[in-house]
Design an enzyme around this catalytic site. Structure first.
Site, PDB file in Angstrom:
ATOM      1  N   THR A  95      17.324 -26.799  12.303  1.00  0.00           N
ATOM      2  CA  THR A  95      15.902 -26.698  12.833  1.00  0.00           C
ATOM      3  C   THR A  95      14.914 -27.989  13.421  1.00  0.00           C
ATOM      4  O   THR A  95      14.221 -28.139  14.203  1.00  0.00           O
ATOM      5  CB  THR A  95      15.199 -26.453  11.390  1.00  0.00           C
ATOM      6  N   CYS A 251      19.181 -18.235   6.478  1.00  0.00           N
ATOM      7  CA  CYS A 251      19.887 -19.362   7.776  1.00  0.00           C
ATOM      8  C   CYS A 251      20.172 -20.165   8.205  1.00  0.00           C
ATOM      9  O   CYS A 251      20.438 -20.836   8.484  1.00  0.00           O
ATOM     10  CB  CYS A 251      18.937 -18.480   8.807  1.00  0.00           C
ATOM     11  N   SER A 252      20.371 -20.948   6.431  1.00  0.00           N
ATOM     12  CA  SER A 252      20.410 -22.072   6.460  1.00  0.00           C
ATOM     13  C   SER A 252      20.117 -23.145   7.998  1.00  0.00           C
ATOM     14  O   SER A 252      20.926 -24.090   7.827  1.00  0.00           O
ATOM     15  CB  SER A 252      22.830 -22.170   6.954  1.00  0.00           C
ATOM     16  N   CYS A 253      19.151 -22.819   7.861  1.00  0.00           N
ATOM     17  CA  CYS A 253      17.939 -23.784   8.366  1.00  0.00           C
ATOM     18  C   CYS A 253      18.510 -23.777   9.816  1.00  0.00           C
ATOM     19  O   CYS A 253      18.148 -24.918  10.756  1.00  0.00           O
ATOM     20  CB  CYS A 253      17.857 -25.126   8.295  1.00  0.00           C
ATOM     21  N   ASN A 254      18.986 -22.616  10.082  1.00  0.00           N
ATOM     22  CA  ASN A 254      19.260 -22.783  11.838  1.00  0.00           C
ATOM     23  C   ASN A 254      18.993 -20.968  12.563  1.00  0.00           C
ATOM     24  O   ASN A 254      20.147 -20.801  12.330  1.00  0.00           O
ATOM     25  CB  ASN A 254      21.523 -22.573  11.926  1.00  0.00           C
TER      26      ASN A 254
END
Length: 650
Positions: A95, A251-254
């Site tokens: 992100t 989403c692990s910042c993705n």
């Protein structure tokens, strides 16, 4: 067992000790005022460059607060020129990279298949070769460092490098080690199947873990039930916590990677958002389809026993026996896809046997909707057997003997205090199990809280904010479930008492601001009603004793010998009721306690959670969360009250 090294790696005990000794024995000042500190920071810059096999003649080091701040600096300062170029980013970039789009006049998303082809080319063409250089560093590097550097944090880097050197580690060794552990876990997850032959794990990777030049020490996956239904990542996280395993979910910042691997359309993503799903929450399934995944990652200090502990947890808790181990039916497709994506690789040493079966085709997502416009006409009668108040969050319960007042935030005194650590963060039983041994008592006449702990003298604290202010109590803030909490510190005496009883230095007792104070006690990140004390989800939690008895009958663990009272207290309910059948409470939209109406908030809350997970397909929460919009004063709830559960008839 720590398995989130991609998020942040661990520090060793010796590192902490050496850092402490350094700052204890030396005076480090603001580098703007101290040449010694400035020089020490520059030496760290040299160490970083040396670690990456370069020097300050070719590169310089800019310290930022993190990777996001570094990318923001590049986005803000890059010279895009009169004829601006294009910011090209991958569809599954972090992100922080996506945020750079705000600074570029032109930007485009590059699909992964296209990116693989471009990066595999030996000659990228004249267009790229003849592109004019555009160096960001036309000015001294320190120009990009805003204000005073976090010099103590920077100086601590030295001891991280010292630790790596003490083990004679380098990039090559660490890469081989972490890849080997990830490969080991991947191959074990790949072959896991339920008793009926259905897959237990869906893996989200572009490789088949055959070459560490193509794949790092990270594994993303979701779990399936024997009938093909997804297991939400929140359930996996809760079970992992029970086993002492730390992993990453969501989403692990993705978001791009999630959308790509989960095959989510833009409409799906918008639907998840409309359903209330945001980054970092626990909305793991929307319409029975995942919004994210589970991620594990390894570091240089990871061991095979960590991998084995994780694999044992997955098979024990999520695979229905007898376990079948076989290659999945889409194995040939996965191998071909990996070969196509990495067609330029020179290392084609495939260790796993080819598996010639048809490609697995996932079933379409199923959306179900039930519409009920009926009126509440069915009533089920029960009895209020017990009322429990938890004055201090995460501490022991106060069992009410007869009746108890209710307020606009719930039961009076319920979760009005919280214990915080030296950093002001709320302490829970996840961090210190001794919290449950603190026995709170309320003196209604004196409006005070008494705390008891075996082997220590009792201590008393006033509940009156005005009295706390008279004793020079200072205003402080903390957080509960993302909400900002405002309150007053209860003083040194109780702080010292807590630190001794819980054997944790630096603890403080915070009293939440109430309606008598001008400050709000809880400021929610969402516009929510009704008012909440320091509870996690709702004003009250109700459980049915018949449901608890059912649960105890289902537990097969021979070491589980708790009585019903102990099991009830595990769930920390406020109301214990008795309906004739187990889990009737889950069907009621509201409850009437004598003349007081409580509404169902919509939340249905190692043993007994594992049994609940098995019996109810992942719904490991127990009980019913209730709220009440109370306008009157001096309202009491009494033991033995008639309870009416109100439900709709379809």
């Amino acid at each position: 067992c720590y398995l989130d090294h991609a998020g942040a790696s661990l520090y060793s005990q010796s590192q902490i000790q050496k850092i402490f000794m350094d700052i204890s024995n030396n005076l480090y000042m603001n580098p703007h005022a101290s040449k010694t500190t400035e020089d020490a920071i520059d030496i760290i810059r040299y160490q970083i460059l040396d670690h990456f096999n370069t020097n300050n003649e070719e590169y310089c080091v800019i310290f930022t607060s993190g990777a996001t701040a570094a990318l923001k600096t590049i986005g803000e300062c890059f010279n895009y020129g009169e004829d601006p170029g294009t910011l090209a980013y991958l569809e599954n970039n972090h992100t922080s990279v996506l945020g750079m789009r705000n600074f570029a006049q032109n930007s485009t998303e590059v699909r992964m298949d296209t990116a693989f082809k471009l990066l595999a080319m030996d000659d990228t063409g004249d267009h790229y070769r003849n592109a004019q250089s555009n160096s960001l560093f036309c000015l001294p590097c320190t120009v990009f460092e805003d204000g005073t550097l976090s010099f103590l944090s920077i100086l601590a880097i030295k001891y991280g490098f010292d630790t790596i050197k003490s083990f004679n580690l380098n990039f090559n060794i660490i890469s081989q080690h972490t890849f080997s552990l990830a490969q080991y876990v991947y191959r074990n997850l790949l072959v896991l199947h339920h008793y009926n032959g259905s897959r237990a794990v869906i893996l989200y990777q572009d490789t088949t873990f055959e070459d560490r030049n193509h794949q790092g020490g990270i594994i993303n996956f979701n779990l399936l039930r024997p009938n093909g239904e997804y297991i939400g990542y929140s359930e996996v996280l809760q079970v992992a916590n029970l086993h002492g395993i730390h992993l990453r979910t969501g989403c692990s910042c993705n978001p791009g990677a999630c959308q790509r691997f989960l095959n989510l359309s833009t409409q799906d993503v918008l639907k998840h958002f409309d359903a209330g799903h945001i980054c970092g929450d626990q909305y793991d399934l929307v319409d029975n389809y995942p919004t994210g995944s589970v991620r594990i990652s390894f570091g240089y200090m990871s061991k095979q026993r960590d991998a084995d502990k994780f694999l044992n947890m997955i098979e024990t808790c999520f695979v229905q026996k007898p376990t079948i181990r076989k290659l999945p039916t889409n194995w040939s497709y996965l191998k071909r896809r990996y070969k196509d994506l990495f067609s330029q690789t020179k290392n084609k040493n495939h260790r796993l046997d080819e598996f010639n079966e048809e490609m697995y085709i996932a079933s379409d997502k199923c959306y179900e909707c039930e519409i009920d416009e009926g009126k509440v006409i069915h009533k089920t009668i029960g009895t209020l057997q017990g009322i429990l108040v938890y004055p201090v969050k995460s501490c022991g319960a106060l069992r009410v003997q007869k009746s108890w007042p209710i307020t606009s935030t719930g039961l009076k005194y319920d979760r009005e205090w919280m214990i915080v650590n030296h950093a002001g963060v709320c302490l829970t039983q996840k961090h210190n199990k001794k919290l449950c041994l603190i026995n709170p008592q309320i003196d209604l006449k004196k409006d005070s809280l008494k705390l008891q702990f075996k082997g220590f003298s009792e201590i008393e604290v006033s509940s009156n904010i005005s009295r706390l202010k008279e004793k020079s109590a200072y205003f402080c803030q903390s957080k509960v479930c993302g909400d900002r909490i405002q309150g007053y510190d209860c003083g040194e005496e109780v702080a010292e008492w807590l630190s001794k009883t819980l054997e944790t230095p630096g603890l403080r007792l915070l009293k939440q601001c109430n309606s008598c104070d001008k400050k709000l006690g809880r400021i929610s990140r969402k516009d929510t009603t009704p008012q909440l004390s320091l509870v996690n989800k709702a004003q009250y939690l109700l459980i049915n004793s018949a449901s608890v008895k059912w649960l105890m009958d289902k537990i097969t663990d021979s070491d589980f010998e708790e009585d019903i009272e102990s099991v009830i207290q595990r769930f920390r309910p406020n109301f214990v009721v008795n309906f004739s059948k187990p889990f009737q409470e889950n069907k009621f939209e509201s409850f009437t306690f004598d003349e007081n109406l409580f509404t169902n908030s919509g939340e249905i809350s190692k043993e007994p959670l594992l049994t609940l997970s098995r019996e109810f397909k992942g719904k490991v929460k127990f009980g019913v969360y209730l709220n009440q919009d109370i306008q009157e004063e001096n309202v009491y709830i009494s033991i033995g009250s008639k309870i009416v559960g109100n439900s709709k008839i379809e």
